[in-house]
Design a protein around this motif. Structure first.
Motif, PDB file in Angstrom:
ATOM      1  N   SER A  98       0.825  -1.212   0.000  1.00 53.54           N
ATOM      2  CA  SER A  98       0.000   0.000   0.000  1.00 53.54           C
ATOM      3  C   SER A  98       0.858   1.260   0.000  1.00 53.54           C
ATOM      4  O   SER A  98       0.639   2.171  -0.803  1.00 53.54           O
ATOM      5  CB  SER A  98      -0.986  -0.014   1.170  1.00 53.54           C
ATOM      6  OG  SER A  98      -0.302  -0.147   2.394  1.00 53.54           O
ATOM      7  N   THR A 148       3.178  -4.861  -8.021  1.00 55.57           N
ATOM      8  CA  THR A 148       2.492  -6.112  -8.348  1.00 55.57           C
ATOM      9  C   THR A 148       2.597  -7.038  -7.143  1.00 55.57           C
ATOM     10  O   THR A 148       3.690  -7.239  -6.608  1.00 55.57           O
ATOM     11  CB  THR A 148       3.150  -6.819  -9.557  1.00 55.57           C
ATOM     12  OG1 THR A 148       3.104  -5.951 -10.675  1.00 55.57           O
ATOM     13  CG2 THR A 148       2.421  -8.106  -9.902  1.00 55.57           C
ATOM     14  N   GLU A 161      -6.527  -3.536  -0.517  1.00 57.54           N
ATOM     15  CA  GLU A 161      -7.554  -2.910  -1.349  1.00 57.54           C
ATOM     16  C   GLU A 161      -7.206  -1.446  -1.630  1.00 57.54           C
ATOM     17  O   GLU A 161      -7.377  -0.949  -2.740  1.00 57.54           O
ATOM     18  CB  GLU A 161      -8.926  -3.022  -0.661  1.00 57.54           C
ATOM     19  CG  GLU A 161     -10.056  -2.608  -1.563  1.00 57.54           C
ATOM     20  CD  GLU A 161     -11.422  -2.989  -1.013  1.00 57.54           C
ATOM     21  OE1 GLU A 161     -11.512  -3.480   0.126  1.00 57.54           O
ATOM     22  OE2 GLU A 161     -12.414  -2.772  -1.747  1.00 57.54           O
ATOM     23  N   VAL A 208      -4.697  -0.955  -4.341  1.00 57.53           N
ATOM     24  CA  VAL A 208      -5.295  -0.990  -5.677  1.00 57.53           C
ATOM     25  C   VAL A 208      -6.059   0.311  -5.952  1.00 57.53           C
ATOM     26  O   VAL A 208      -5.878   0.942  -7.005  1.00 57.53           O
ATOM     27  CB  VAL A 208      -6.272  -2.198  -5.797  1.00 57.53           C
ATOM     28  CG1 VAL A 208      -6.999  -2.176  -7.141  1.00 57.53           C
ATOM     29  CG2 VAL A 208      -5.520  -3.508  -5.610  1.00 57.53           C
ATOM     30  N   GLU A 209      -6.861   0.713  -4.986  1.00 63.59           N
ATOM     31  CA  GLU A 209      -7.758   1.856  -5.180  1.00 63.59           C
ATOM     32  C   GLU A 209      -7.003   3.189  -5.272  1.00 63.59           C
ATOM     33  O   GLU A 209      -7.269   4.007  -6.140  1.00 63.59           O
ATOM     34  CB  GLU A 209      -8.737   1.900  -3.997  1.00 63.59           C
ATOM     35  CG  GLU A 209      -9.902   2.828  -4.204  1.00 63.59           C
ATOM     36  CD  GLU A 209     -10.808   2.855  -2.982  1.00 63.59           C
ATOM     37  OE1 GLU A 209     -11.435   3.879  -2.739  1.00 63.59           O
ATOM     38  OE2 GLU A 209     -10.864   1.839  -2.254  1.00 63.59           O
ATOM     39  N   ASP A 229      -3.186   2.116  -7.719  1.00 62.10           N
ATOM     40  CA  ASP A 229      -3.200   1.308  -8.943  1.00 62.10           C
ATOM     41  C   ASP A 229      -2.312   0.066  -8.879  1.00 62.10           C
ATOM     42  O   ASP A 229      -1.738  -0.331  -9.894  1.00 62.10           O
ATOM     43  CB  ASP A 229      -2.791   2.146 -10.172  1.00 62.10           C
ATOM     44  CG  ASP A 229      -3.823   3.209 -10.486  1.00 62.10           C
ATOM     45  OD1 ASP A 229      -5.015   2.919 -10.308  1.00 62.10           O
ATOM     46  OD2 ASP A 229      -3.437   4.317 -10.884  1.00 62.10           O
ATOM     47  N   ALA A 230      -2.183  -0.532  -7.698  1.00 61.40           N
ATOM     48  CA  ALA A 230      -1.427  -1.787  -7.605  1.00 61.40           C
ATOM     49  C   ALA A 230      -2.218  -2.892  -8.298  1.00 61.40           C
ATOM     50  O   ALA A 230      -3.443  -2.799  -8.437  1.00 61.40           O
ATOM     51  CB  ALA A 230      -1.206  -2.156  -6.138  1.00 61.40           C
ATOM     52  N   THR A 231      -1.506  -3.917  -8.743  1.00 60.49           N
ATOM     53  CA  THR A 231      -2.154  -5.107  -9.291  1.00 60.49           C
ATOM     54  C   THR A 231      -1.920  -6.243  -8.307  1.00 60.49           C
ATOM     55  O   THR A 231      -0.776  -6.517  -7.941  1.00 60.49           O
ATOM     56  CB  THR A 231      -1.526  -5.490 -10.650  1.00 60.49           C
ATOM     57  OG1 THR A 231      -1.680  -4.379 -11.539  1.00 60.49           O
ATOM     58  CG2 THR A 231      -2.209  -6.719 -11.246  1.00 60.49           C
ATOM     59  N   PHE A 255     -11.189  -6.779  -5.633  1.00 65.05           N
ATOM     60  CA  PHE A 255      -9.987  -5.991  -5.955  1.00 65.05           C
ATOM     61  C   PHE A 255      -8.830  -6.870  -6.451  1.00 65.05           C
ATOM     62  O   PHE A 255      -7.748  -6.368  -6.768  1.00 65.05           O
ATOM     63  CB  PHE A 255      -9.548  -5.133  -4.759  1.00 65.05           C
ATOM     64  CG  PHE A 255      -9.191  -5.898  -3.520  1.00 65.05           C
ATOM     65  CD1 PHE A 255      -7.892  -6.330  -3.310  1.00 65.05           C
ATOM     66  CD2 PHE A 255     -10.148  -6.189  -2.552  1.00 65.05           C
ATOM     67  CE1 PHE A 255      -7.545  -7.036  -2.171  1.00 65.05           C
ATOM     68  CE2 PHE A 255      -9.816  -6.899  -1.402  1.00 65.05           C
ATOM     69  CZ  PHE A 255      -8.515  -7.326  -1.216  1.00 65.05           C
ATOM     70  N   SER A 306      -6.990  -9.181  -9.168  1.00 66.86           N
ATOM     71  CA  SER A 306      -6.975  -9.320 -10.635  1.00 66.86           C
ATOM     72  C   SER A 306      -6.984 -10.788 -11.050  1.00 66.86           C
ATOM     73  O   SER A 306      -7.090 -11.672 -10.211  1.00 66.86           O
ATOM     74  CB  SER A 306      -5.728  -8.649 -11.214  1.00 66.86           C
ATOM     75  OG  SER A 306      -5.728  -7.285 -10.888  1.00 66.86           O
TER      76      SER A 306
END
Lengths: 76, 130
Positions: free
Chosen positions: B26, B36, B78, B81-82, B85-87, B108, B110
């Motif tokens: 995060s 990633t 989460e 990602v939010e 923009d992590a995957t 969340f 992928s």
């Protein structure tokens, strides 16, 4: 018109205050000022570091009775 | 702002390791890095929708994490990602072994990723393992 908002993140630990601030920054408009309240000393150091890294502005930072008050301005 | 590649492999199912992985992901992601996360082995089951089991503490610190108001590791992933923009991808082997499909995992998360892709994706940046 620019707004000023208090983000109360007291009594949570790293990286809670930072994440809370980022969530509020996302919703803020350019020019808005946010004052984050944190009882976590690590976050008091980390938040200005993050603000400088991503290019916003730290306006003020002080501690009062165990609570850090960090005021930042959204610049972009 | 500098952007670096950060790859995080998470295989542990204990609270301390999951918490630290979530913190790296995060904070790394919100600081402008390309993050990633690859979830495999004992880590993946906590990301199945509706999973209620909490991750067991390995030691004293894990117990304290539970007692104090520390952000929950799933919430931090989460937010990675939010806000950043992590995957976050599940290991395709772990998905197969657990007998689940992509739809069974939190929204969340992928698509499943194979080890070959992860290793190739990770080849030019920092790699962390928890």
């Amino acid at each position: 018109m620019a707004e000023r908002k208090i983000v109360d993140a007291k009594n949570t630990f790293c990286p809670g205050p930072l994440m809370e601030l980022i969530g509020q920054m996302k919703m803020a408009e350019i020019g808005d000022e946010l004052e984050i309240l944190s009882t976590d000393k690590g976050s008091a150091n980390d938040i200005p570091e993050w603000i400088n890294k991503v290019g916003h502005e730290v306006l003020d930072s002080f501690e009062e009775e165990g609570v850090w008050h960090i005021t930042v301005k959204k610049t972009k | 702002m500098s952007s670096d590649k950060i790859s995080v492999m998470v295989t542990s199912g204990n609270r301390e390791q999951l918490q630290m992985a979530a913190m790296v992901a995060s904070v790394g992601a919100v600081s402008g890095n390309d993050v990633t996360v690859f979830l495999s082995m004992n880590a993946l089951k906590f990301f199945v929708k509706g999973a209620t089991e909490s991750a067991p503490a390995e030691g004293e610190m894990g117990k304290l994490l539970e007692e104090k108001n520390v952000p929950e590791f799933k919430e931090l992933f989460e937010q990675a990602v939010e806000y950043g923009d992590a995957t976050i991808s599940p290991c395709s082997m772990a998905v197969d072994i657990l007998g689940i499909s992509e739809d069974d995992l939190e929204s969340f998360i992928s698509e499943p990723m194979g080890l070959t892709s992860f290793l190739s994706d990770a080849s030019e940046g920092q790699v962390w393992h928890f």
